[in-house]
Design an enzyme around this catalytic site. Structure first.
Site, PDB file in Angstrom:
ATOM      1  N   SER A 136       2.558  -1.829   3.801  1.00  0.00           N
ATOM      2  CA  SER A 136       1.135  -1.864   3.427  1.00  0.00           C
ATOM      3  C   SER A 136       0.545  -3.183   3.879  1.00  0.00           C
ATOM      4  O   SER A 136       1.225  -4.217   3.865  1.00  0.00           O
ATOM      5  CB  SER A 136       0.980  -1.742   1.906  1.00  0.00           C
ATOM      6  OG  SER A 136      -0.364  -2.005   1.533  1.00  0.00           O
ATOM      7  N   TYR A 148       3.716  -4.076  -6.509  1.00  0.00           N
ATOM      8  CA  TYR A 148       3.546  -3.286  -5.287  1.00  0.00           C
ATOM      9  C   TYR A 148       3.542  -4.190  -4.057  1.00  0.00           C
ATOM     10  O   TYR A 148       4.204  -3.916  -3.049  1.00  0.00           O
ATOM     11  CB  TYR A 148       2.238  -2.503  -5.393  1.00  0.00           C
ATOM     12  CG  TYR A 148       1.884  -1.652  -4.204  1.00  0.00           C
ATOM     13  CD1 TYR A 148       2.443  -0.391  -4.049  1.00  0.00           C
ATOM     14  CD2 TYR A 148       0.978  -2.096  -3.243  1.00  0.00           C
ATOM     15  CE1 TYR A 148       2.107   0.409  -2.967  1.00  0.00           C
ATOM     16  CE2 TYR A 148       0.642  -1.307  -2.160  1.00  0.00           C
ATOM     17  CZ  TYR A 148       1.209  -0.050  -2.025  1.00  0.00           C
ATOM     18  OH  TYR A 148       0.869   0.732  -0.953  1.00  0.00           O
TER      19      TYR A 148
END
Lengths: 175, 261
Positions: free
Chosen positions: B153, B167
């Site tokens: 990401s 995350y």
């Protein structure tokens, strides 16, 4: 996708990488040299620096290429893995590594400046091809691999990739 | 459709005869987009996700357009035993894998002011340990010349929401894992990653609408948010022959948002 392609490189015989890039894109139907505005441009910044161009000349060549690429086009700048290889300054003329770093910053600036007209600007860090430097992790045809990456970055598949620098080094050099 | 990577001499597609496993691909987002792209490019695709019901539904939907090339195998990447069993089933039913896409993930929005150690570990288990578990389980069935593509990401270097620390740490771990695995598995297997920026899916659109996420489009030089097909095209490139000289690399698919120096 194919269209017209501008290639900016020093005069004289093409390097193995540039020859592979030209052959690959020509094979996909890209027409090299015309018509203008171009749908894509490949700027061999590493080659220009090797041929003795000064940094400001390379940046000016990139700026001119950008002006000649039409809306929705793509620009790919060829760099050298030396930019991520501290201690490898012995390869190439003095200042080569810092000049390449400046070229990569210019790629990002151009991505921001030309993004609104849909022009994508990316760089390929080329490496793992020669005797010097770290050996590549992979085995295979390095110049063809660079050509594959350049072809992808010029294609619609890379339509949301801009301002990015992709290492195409066979795993010889990481960011 | 205009992508030259979908075109090849003699009308052959780049993934004809190839087998791909895509984790987290029975949802509404990037994973399903990757599965659809690989199917369009000729691959047989194993659709995998945590929910057996969703896997069966998506298997049926995709098989309508690509009969005989879709197999659904449920897998919870947070459960190492379940991963081993599922991968064994993939091997028995499909043989050798040419492409493994580690897409399964969990957004895990949780603030440090509301820190729950179990939740933190679960987010790392799904997003990071699960990647290693799936790669390791697949090693015996990954063929020579196979490609692994991990979905990291942009958040690995540009956190885009608060309450995202677990995350972000996990996805940065995926970027680093990608390099380490590339070194360990070369030259037999290439390992690369994509780092999507904000990508519009039914799920993320909901987060935006709820105000749990801030993704100003004017921060994106290309002037729009990403779509699953944007990410899928880069995954297909990294999984395919045109990326034969690339390993250990992470490519951002973010329209120029959050560029690394």
């Amino acid at each position: 996708m194919s269209g017209s392609l501008l290639v900016v490189a020093p005069p004289g015989p093409a390097t193995a990488v540039l020859a592979a890039v030209r052959a690959r894109l020509a094979g996909e139907g890209w027409s090299v040299g015309a018509p203008e505005p171009f749908d894509a441009a490949v700027v061999d910044a590493a080659g220009l620096l090797t041929a003795g161009a000064a940094l400001d000349e390379v940046l000016a060549a990139l700026a001119r290429a950008l002006e000649r690429v039409g809306e929705g086009g793509a620009v790919v700048v060829l760099g050298d893995a030396i930019v991520w290889s501290p201690g490898a300054e012995r390869r190439g003329p003095p200042g080569r590594r810092s000049a390449l770093a400046a070229v990569h910053a210019a790629v990002q600036e151009a991505a921001v400046a030309h993004g609104p007209r849909g022009v994508r600007v990316n760089a390929v860090v080329v490496g793992g091809l020669g005797e010097e430097g770290s050996p590549p992790l992979l085995r295979g045809d390095g110049p063809a691999g660079v050509a594959g990456a350049v072809a992808f970055l010029c294609s619609a598949g890379a339509g949301f990739v801009t301002g990015e620098t992709v290492a195409v080094t066979g795993g010889a050099v990481f960011r | 459709v205009n992508d030259p990577s979908s075109r090849a001499a003699g009308g052959r597609r780049p993934f004809d005869g190839k087998v791909a496993l895509v984790t987290g691909s029975a949802g509404v987002g990037i994973g399903r987009g990757i599965a659809e792209q690989l199917l369009r490019l000729g691959a047989s695709v194993v659709v995998s996700d945590r929910s057996a019901r969703r896997v069966a539904e998506v298997e049926g939907e995709l098989a309508e357009e690509h009969p005989g090339r879709v197999l659904g195998i449920p897998m919870d990447v947070a459960d190492p035993d379940a991963v081993r069993e599922a991968v064994q089933a993939v091997g028995e039913l499909r043989g050798t894998l040419d492409v493994l896409v580690n897409n399964a993930g969990h957004p895990g929005l949780a603030g440090l002011d509301d820190h729950d150690p179990d939740r933190w570990r679960h987010v790392l288990a799904v997003n990071l340990a699960g990647v290693a578990d799936v790669v390791a389980a697949c090693l015996p069935i990954l063929g020579d010349g196979a490609a692994v593509v991990n979905v990291a990401s942009l958040a690995a270097w540009v956190p885009t929401a608060s309450a995202q620390a677990a995350y972000v740490a996990a996805k940065a771990g995926v970027v680093a894992f990608t390099r380490a695995a590339a070194i360990e598995l070369a030259p037999r297997i290439r390992v690369n990653a994509v780092a999507p920026g904000f990508t519009v899916t039914a799920y993320t659109a909901g987060l935006l609408a709820e105000g749990r996420f801030d993704a100003p489009v004017d921060a994106v030089p290309l002037g729009r948010h990403g779509r699953p097909e944007d990410v899928a095209a880069v995954v297909a490139f990294l999984a395919g022959p045109d990326a034969a000289w690339i390993t250990g690399e992470t490519i951002a698919v973010a329209g120029g948002h959050g560029m690394r120096s």
